[in-house]
Design a protein around this motif. Structure first.
Motif, PDB file in Angstrom:
ATOM      1  N   ALA A  27      -5.414 -11.680   6.033  1.00  0.00           N
ATOM      2  CA  ALA A  27      -5.874 -11.332   7.376  1.00  0.00           C
ATOM      3  C   ALA A  27      -6.905 -10.216   7.301  1.00  0.00           C
ATOM      4  N   ARG A  28      -7.652 -10.078   8.390  1.00  0.00           N
ATOM      5  CA  ARG A  28      -8.598  -8.975   8.540  1.00  0.00           C
ATOM      6  C   ARG A  28      -7.783  -7.727   8.877  1.00  0.00           C
ATOM      7  N   ILE A  29      -8.041  -6.639   8.149  1.00  0.00           N
ATOM      8  CA  ILE A  29      -7.300  -5.395   8.350  1.00  0.00           C
ATOM      9  C   ILE A  29      -8.301  -4.254   8.509  1.00  0.00           C
ATOM     10  N   ASP A  30      -8.066  -3.404   9.502  1.00  0.00           N
ATOM     11  CA  ASP A  30      -8.872  -2.198   9.687  1.00  0.00           C
ATOM     12  C   ASP A  30      -8.244  -1.078   8.870  1.00  0.00           C
ATOM     13  N   ILE A  31      -9.030  -0.522   7.964  1.00  0.00           N
ATOM     14  CA  ILE A  31      -8.554   0.502   7.042  1.00  0.00           C
ATOM     15  C   ILE A  31      -9.056   1.873   7.476  1.00  0.00           C
ATOM     16  N   GLU A  32      -8.161   2.842   7.479  1.00  0.00           N
ATOM     17  CA  GLU A  32      -8.529   4.237   7.699  1.00  0.00           C
ATOM     18  C   GLU A  32      -8.594   4.914   6.332  1.00  0.00           C
ATOM     19  N   VAL A  33      -9.774   5.376   5.972  1.00  0.00           N
ATOM     20  CA  VAL A  33      -9.964   6.056   4.689  1.00  0.00           C
ATOM     21  C   VAL A  33      -9.584   7.516   4.871  1.00  0.00           C
ATOM     22  N   LEU A  34      -8.565   7.952   4.146  1.00  0.00           N
ATOM     23  CA  LEU A  34      -8.079   9.329   4.233  1.00  0.00           C
ATOM     24  C   LEU A  34      -8.786  10.245   3.249  1.00  0.00           C
ATOM     25  N   GLU A  35      -9.152   9.689   2.100  1.00  0.00           N
ATOM     26  CA  GLU A  35      -9.773  10.458   1.020  1.00  0.00           C
ATOM     27  C   GLU A  35     -10.772   9.539   0.332  1.00  0.00           C
ATOM     28  N   GLU A  36     -12.067   9.858   0.446  1.00  0.00           N
ATOM     29  CA  GLU A  36     -13.068   8.989  -0.176  1.00  0.00           C
ATOM     30  C   GLU A  36     -12.969   9.034  -1.699  1.00  0.00           C
ATOM     31  N   ASP A  37     -12.894  10.178  -2.279  1.00  0.00           N
ATOM     32  CA  ASP A  37     -12.760  10.339  -3.719  1.00  0.00           C
ATOM     33  C   ASP A  37     -13.769   9.465  -4.458  1.00  0.00           C
ATOM     34  N   LYS A  54     -13.748   4.609   8.357  1.00  0.00           N
ATOM     35  CA  LYS A  54     -13.024   3.334   8.496  1.00  0.00           C
ATOM     36  C   LYS A  54     -13.828   2.218   7.836  1.00  0.00           C
ATOM     37  N   THR A  55     -13.113   1.192   7.418  1.00  0.00           N
ATOM     38  CA  THR A  55     -13.754  -0.008   6.892  1.00  0.00           C
ATOM     39  C   THR A  55     -12.871  -1.207   7.212  1.00  0.00           C
ATOM     40  N   VAL A  56     -13.447  -2.385   7.128  1.00  0.00           N
ATOM     41  CA  VAL A  56     -12.730  -3.625   7.411  1.00  0.00           C
ATOM     42  C   VAL A  56     -12.582  -4.398   6.106  1.00  0.00           C
ATOM     43  N   VAL A  57     -11.378  -4.878   5.849  1.00  0.00           N
ATOM     44  CA  VAL A  57     -11.104  -5.573   4.594  1.00  0.00           C
ATOM     45  C   VAL A  57     -10.349  -6.873   4.841  1.00  0.00           C
ATOM     46  N   TRP A  58     -10.242  -7.668   3.786  1.00  0.00           N
ATOM     47  CA  TRP A  58      -9.464  -8.899   3.786  1.00  0.00           C
ATOM     48  C   TRP A  58      -8.304  -8.664   2.833  1.00  0.00           C
ATOM     49  N   ALA A  59      -7.089  -8.807   3.330  1.00  0.00           N
ATOM     50  CA  ALA A  59      -5.927  -8.467   2.511  1.00  0.00           C
ATOM     51  C   ALA A  59      -4.740  -9.349   2.831  1.00  0.00           C
ATOM     52  N   SER A  60      -3.871  -9.454   1.843  1.00  0.00           N
ATOM     53  CA  SER A  60      -2.555 -10.067   2.030  1.00  0.00           C
ATOM     54  C   SER A  60      -1.521  -8.956   1.943  1.00  0.00           C
ATOM     55  N   HIS A  61      -0.552  -8.995   2.816  1.00  0.00           N
ATOM     56  CA  HIS A  61       0.527  -8.011   2.790  1.00  0.00           C
ATOM     57  C   HIS A  61       1.876  -8.693   2.602  1.00  0.00           C
ATOM     58  N   GLN A  62       1.864  -9.786   1.835  1.00  0.00           N
ATOM     59  CA  GLN A  62       3.132 -10.447   1.503  1.00  0.00           C
ATOM     60  C   GLN A  62       4.060  -9.431   0.835  1.00  0.00           C
ATOM     61  N   ASP A  63       3.473  -8.654  -0.083  1.00  0.00           N
ATOM     62  CA  ASP A  63       4.166  -7.524  -0.714  1.00  0.00           C
ATOM     63  C   ASP A  63       3.234  -6.325  -0.611  1.00  0.00           C
ATOM     64  N   ALA A  78      -5.907   5.608   1.474  1.00  0.00           N
ATOM     65  CA  ALA A  78      -6.188   4.859   2.705  1.00  0.00           C
ATOM     66  C   ALA A  78      -4.902   4.273   3.265  1.00  0.00           C
ATOM     67  N   ARG A  79      -4.944   3.982   4.580  1.00  0.00           N
ATOM     68  CA  ARG A  79      -3.798   3.365   5.255  1.00  0.00           C
ATOM     69  C   ARG A  79      -4.320   2.458   6.365  1.00  0.00           C
ATOM     70  N   SER A  80      -3.388   1.695   6.945  1.00  0.00           N
ATOM     71  CA  SER A  80      -3.716   0.853   8.100  1.00  0.00           C
ATOM     72  C   SER A  80      -2.507   0.824   9.020  1.00  0.00           C
ATOM     73  N   ASN A  81      -2.653   0.142  10.139  1.00  0.00           N
ATOM     74  CA  ASN A  81      -1.490   0.015  11.032  1.00  0.00           C
ATOM     75  C   ASN A  81      -0.510  -1.040  10.515  1.00  0.00           C
ATOM     76  N   VAL A  82      -0.856  -1.724   9.418  1.00  0.00           N
ATOM     77  CA  VAL A  82       0.005  -2.718   8.798  1.00  0.00           C
ATOM     78  C   VAL A  82       0.784  -2.116   7.633  1.00  0.00           C
ATOM     79  N   ALA A 126      -4.406   2.190  -0.268  1.00  0.00           N
ATOM     80  CA  ALA A 126      -5.127   2.558  -1.498  1.00  0.00           C
ATOM     81  C   ALA A 126      -4.545   3.853  -2.035  1.00  0.00           C
ATOM     82  N   MET A 127      -4.611   3.977  -3.374  1.00  0.00           N
ATOM     83  CA  MET A 127      -4.063   5.168  -4.033  1.00  0.00           C
ATOM     84  C   MET A 127      -4.823   5.427  -5.321  1.00  0.00           C
ATOM     85  N   LYS A 128      -4.622   6.625  -5.856  1.00  0.00           N
ATOM     86  CA  LYS A 128      -5.174   6.959  -7.168  1.00  0.00           C
ATOM     87  C   LYS A 128      -4.269   7.977  -7.837  1.00  0.00           C
TER      88      LYS A 128
END
Length: 189
Positions: A101-111, A120-129, A142-146, A151-153
């Motif tokens: 699905a299309r997901i709106d991402i909130e970037v917390l730390e560009e790094d 913010k950016t828009v991505v294509w993602a699966s959240h099955q897991d 980064a995080r989303s409402n889903v 994203a992590m590092k």
């Protein structure tokens, strides 16, 4: 940008070949390798970085837990992101929103990896897991409402994970994310 050797660890995801093509289109020496490869085989190939693809299930990651500990820059995509979290002590779970699905991402730390993508950016993602708890020594990027951990590092190592697929055309700035990872690989040499 110099030509880097990048190995894509194939976790049997639907878009492994798109990762391969995207990196080749960026001028890289990219090669798909099975996730059953040994650490010795990967090191013998002398890559500048590794990309762990998405895939259907954690049961099919082969030698992934050993390979994802190799001391190289690593980008985990979808299942690769989850494998990184699990291997380094985080937790994963079944997501509330399965399928792509299309997901709106909130970037917390560009790094390094998300440079140029805030706020913010828009991505294509699966959240099955998805990653439910960050591993020790990792920070959330980064995080989303889903999903809270999109994203992590790692705090000190060049280890990055994203829940979404930067290699697909539906992801805004996906190629920029791959370029950012290649810059990390280049500076790590």
């Amino acid at each position: 940008m110099e030509k880097l050797k990048i190995l894509i660890i194939n976790n049997y995801g639907q878009t492994c070949h798109l990762i391969h093509r995207s990196l080749r289109d960026l001028g890289m020496d990219a090669k798909l390798v099975p996730n059953t490869s040994s650490v010795e085989d990967i090191l013998k190939a002398a890559p500048d970085g590794l990309v762990f693809s998405g895939g259907p299930t954690m049961d099919r990651v082969g030698n992934g837990e050993q390979l994802i500990r190799i001391d190289l820059p690593i980008l985990g995509i979808c299942l690769g992101h989850q494998l990184m979290a699990k291997t380094y002590g985080g937790e994963i779970r079944t997501g509330h929103l399965g399928g792509f699905a299309r997901i709106d991402i909130e970037v917390l730390e560009e790094d390094d990896i998300l440079k140029g993508m805030a706020p913010k950016t828009v991505v294509w993602a699966s959240h099955q897991d998805e990653v439910a708890k960050l591993p020790p020594e990792f920070i959330q990027l980064a995080r989303s409402n889903v999903c809270e951990i999109e994203a992590m590092k790692h705090k000190t190592k060049p280890l990055y994970g994203v829940q979404w697929h930067p290699e697909v055309s539906h992801t805004e700035k996906g190629i920029d994310l791959l370029k950012n990872f290649l810059e990390v690989c280049s500076s790590h040499k």
